[in-house]
Design an enzyme around this catalytic site. Structure first.
Site, PDB file in Angstrom:
ATOM      1  CE  LYS A 230       6.289  50.721  30.973  1.00  0.00           C
ATOM      2  NZ  LYS A 230       4.996  51.301  30.194  1.00  0.00           N
TER       3      LYS A 230
ATOM      4  CD  GLU B 177       7.236  42.966  37.588  1.00  0.00           C
ATOM      5  OE1 GLU B 177       6.955  42.111  36.599  1.00  0.00           O
ATOM      6  OE2 GLU B 177       6.023  44.022  37.231  1.00  0.00           O
TER       7      GLU B 177
ATOM      8  CE  LYS C  89       1.759  42.675  21.953  1.00  0.00           C
ATOM      9  NZ  LYS C  89       0.919  43.824  21.778  1.00  0.00           N
TER      10      LYS C  89
ATOM     11  NE  ARG D 160       1.456  51.100  20.929  1.00  0.00           N
ATOM     12  CZ  ARG D 160       1.755  50.548  21.860  1.00  0.00           C
ATOM     13  NH1 ARG D 160       2.205  51.221  23.136  1.00  0.00           N
ATOM     14  NH2 ARG D 160       1.530  49.221  21.564  1.00  0.00           N
TER      15      ARG D 160
HETATM   16  C1  MV4 Z   1       7.675  39.744  32.486  1.00  0.00           C
HETATM   17  C2  MV4 Z   1       7.536  38.002  32.109  1.00  0.00           C
HETATM   18  C3  MV4 Z   1       7.608  37.035  32.977  1.00  0.00           C
HETATM   19  N1  MV4 Z   1       7.123  37.768  34.938  1.00  0.00           N
HETATM   20  N2  MV4 Z   1       7.724  39.966  34.029  1.00  0.00           N
HETATM   21  C4  MV4 Z   1       8.438  41.469  28.661  1.00  0.00           C
HETATM   22  C5  MV4 Z   1       8.218  42.965  28.345  1.00  0.00           C
HETATM   23  C6  MV4 Z   1       7.286  44.059  28.766  1.00  0.00           C
HETATM   24  N3  MV4 Z   1       6.233  44.669  28.662  1.00  0.00           N
HETATM   25  C7  MV4 Z   1       7.302  42.685  30.161  1.00  0.00           C
HETATM   26  N4  MV4 Z   1       7.539  41.313  30.201  1.00  0.00           N
HETATM   27  C8  MV4 Z   1       7.947  40.704  30.641  1.00  0.00           C
HETATM   28  N5  MV4 Z   1       7.110  40.688  31.641  1.00  0.00           N
HETATM   29  C9  MV4 Z   1       7.152  39.059  35.057  1.00  0.00           C
HETATM   30  N6  MV4 Z   1       7.239  39.395  36.121  1.00  0.00           N
HETATM   31  C10 MV4 Z   1       7.924  37.797  31.292  1.00  0.00           C
HETATM   32  C11 MV4 Z   1       8.437  39.247  29.418  1.00  0.00           C
HETATM   33  C12 MV4 Z   1       8.086  39.050  28.897  1.00  0.00           C
HETATM   34  C13 MV4 Z   1       7.622  38.656  27.552  1.00  0.00           C
HETATM   35  C14 MV4 Z   1       5.904  39.221  27.944  1.00  0.00           C
HETATM   36  C15 MV4 Z   1       5.081  39.607  26.828  1.00  0.00           C
HETATM   37  C16 MV4 Z   1       5.412  39.301  26.105  1.00  0.00           C
HETATM   38  C17 MV4 Z   1       6.561  38.555  25.133  1.00  0.00           C
HETATM   39  C18 MV4 Z   1       7.370  38.367  26.069  1.00  0.00           C
HETATM   40  C19 MV4 Z   1       8.598  37.796  26.478  1.00  0.00           C
HETATM   41  C20 MV4 Z   1       9.545  37.930  27.198  1.00  0.00           C
HETATM   42  C21 MV4 Z   1       9.592  38.321  27.862  1.00  0.00           C
END
Ligand code: MV4
Length: 446
Positions: free
Chosen positions: A116, A200, A237, A291
């Site tokens: 990442k 972040e 989801k 994917r």
């Molecule tokens: C974040 C965020 C808020 N701020 N990054 C969750 C899974 C991973 N792919 C990254 N994620 C997140 N990153 C920052 N800087 C909130 C999430 C996150 C989230 C993102 C997409 C869909 C659902 C989520 C549920 C909780 C937290």
């Protein structure tokens, strides 16, 4: 073009790939665990091979067994579907080393996006907006604390080998930092065997908007618009839609073009998804999936393009069949994931399907490997189908989706369909006014 494709997966996605192959005149090989001997994919494929006992690690993740199945059946190519081995670069390499084609991107691109930190640095350099964060890995708690104070709380500690939310730690105040930091490190180590972490700024109320991209081996790259996946619970989801109800045509074109440019610049080929957080009218790159995704039909419904057929053509070395200026996004599509789960507690509910009737009519698609008498094994993911509906606009699409859900009969197991009916009646969903945390909060109040 390939003569025979082996599908290294199960369930609805195995069926989805078999369907594309059949239409393309390609023979298919289904592989299955002993628990899946009666699966629909086994019945519908031209050939099938048992690759091991029920647990995923012994069958759908068993690389030697899958490669042997490809060898004995004389397959030319292997489609990994989603999950299982789909983002395993070592598998992709071994597939190629054994003389088969991996239907997916180059292993180097899987590795690039699997890290990442590397993914973020790569796309940032190529012009994608990213979340303000540490420049690379955080080495120790002092450095982390320094970053947090400089950026301001709340901050998010993420695993470099993570993704999908595992091992993330949100920190709201200084006092909590040291403990969260060591938690994040040890969780990263336990879950991914790599304790590299980065940080972040934590975005508090974002939406999850992802762009479907496609590249070929001839330097072409396109985007097919976005999917809004903000309706989620515990990183699963539940419902996805396209277009996003909150994006303007200009925003779509701008972020889509930026995403396609990155694909072109890095020489990526195959299907991919670039995920963004969207807050206060700004996009922030989150990660890239290398994917095909569960929710790809939403994009198929508004573009009319068969994304699986396109993956197969691109893997065979053909140029993209789609010209950029011929892509039109028509109407609105919503997918609801049907899980064999209790609609109130979301606890898995495996069992035997006693009654089964699928909905139909204009704009209704039901992707599932279920049939009457089928027994859902307890070993795998609880998703048993996807109902995807298309309409001329979001209102028509929602009305049609509710109509289609009321036609659907799945008896013998509990399903998430009642939860979907409930979501579709919520004023925030109808107005489009929600973020990634909305569903979880709303379920607590219910
Ligand atoms: C974040 C965020 C808020 N701020 N990054 C969750 C899974 C991973 N792919 C990254 N994620 C997140 N990153 C920052 N800087 C909130 C999430 C996150 C989230 C993102 C997409 C869909 C659902 C989520 C549920 C909780 C937290």
């Amino acid at each position: 073009m390939f003569k025979k494709v082996l599908i290294a997966n199960r369930g609805e996605i195995a069926l989805r790939v078999i369907r594309a192959c059949r239409e393309m005149g390609i023979e298919t090989v289904a592989v299955h665990s002993t628990a899946d001997a009666n699966a629909m994919a086994v019945r519908l494929a031209d050939e099938s091979v048992c690759i091991g006992p029920p647990p995923g690690k012994d069958s759908y993740l068993n690389i030697p067994s899958i490669l042997s199945a490809a060898a004995v059946t004389g397959a030319d190519a292997i489609h990994p579907g989603y999950g299982f081995l789909s983002e395993n670069s070592q598998f992709a390499r071994m597939v190629e080393e054994h003389g088969f084609t991996f239907i997916g991107p180059k292993p180097e691109h899987i590795d690039m996006m699997g890290d990442k930190i590397m993914a973020k640095q790569t796309v940032a350099k190529l012009g994608l907006p990213v979340v303000p964060g540490s420049d690379g890995a955080i080495e120790n708690v002092e450095q982390g604390f320094e970053f947090a104070r400089a950026t301001g709380f709340p901050v998010l500690i993420k695993a470099a080998s993570g993704g999908g939310g595992k091992g993330m730690q949100v920190v709201h105040k200084e006092e909590d930092f040291a403990e969260a930091f060591s938690m994040a490190r040890s969780e990263a180590k336990v879950n991914f065997g790599d304790d590299t972490i980065y940080m972040e700024k934590f975005l508090e109320k974002p939406r999850h908007i992802e762009i479907q991209i496609f590249g070929d081996m001839h330097g072409h790259a396109i985007h097919l618009g976005e999917r809004d996946c903000s309706i989620q619970r515990r990183h699963q989801k539940l419902l996805e839609e396209a277009p996003s109800p909150i994006l303007s045509e200009e925003e779509r074109n701008e972020i889509g073009t930026l995403a396609a440019d990155v694909v072109k610049e890095i020489g990526y080929y195959g299907a991919g998804t670039i995920e963004f957080l969207y807050e206060d009218n700004k996009f922030y790159f989150m990660e890239m999936n290398t994917r095909i995704q569960v929710e790809h039909p939403v994009t198929e419904m508004i573009t009319g393009i068969d994304l699986i057929a396109e993956q197969i053509r691109v893997a065979a070395g053909e140029p993209l069949s789609i010209k950029k200026d011929r892509i039109r996004l028509r109407g609105h599509a919503i997918e609801v994931r049907i899980n064999a789960e209790d609609p109130d507690t979301f606890m898995p509910s495996p069992g035997t399907i006693t009654q089964f009737h699928t909905p139909g009519g204009l704009g209704v698609r039901f992707d599932s490997a279920l049939y009457t008498g089928y027994t859902i094994p307890p070993y795998y993911d609880s998703m048993i189908g996807k109902l995807i509906v298309h309409g001329r606009n979001r209102e028509e699409c929602i009305r049609r989706l509710k109509r289609a859900i009321t036609e659907t009969v799945i008896e013998g197991v509990k399903t998430t369909l009642p939860a979907h009916i409930w979501i579709l009646d919520q004023p925030e969903f109808l107005s489009g006014d929600y973020d990634i945390h909305w569903l979880e909060k709303k379920l607590v109040e219910r």
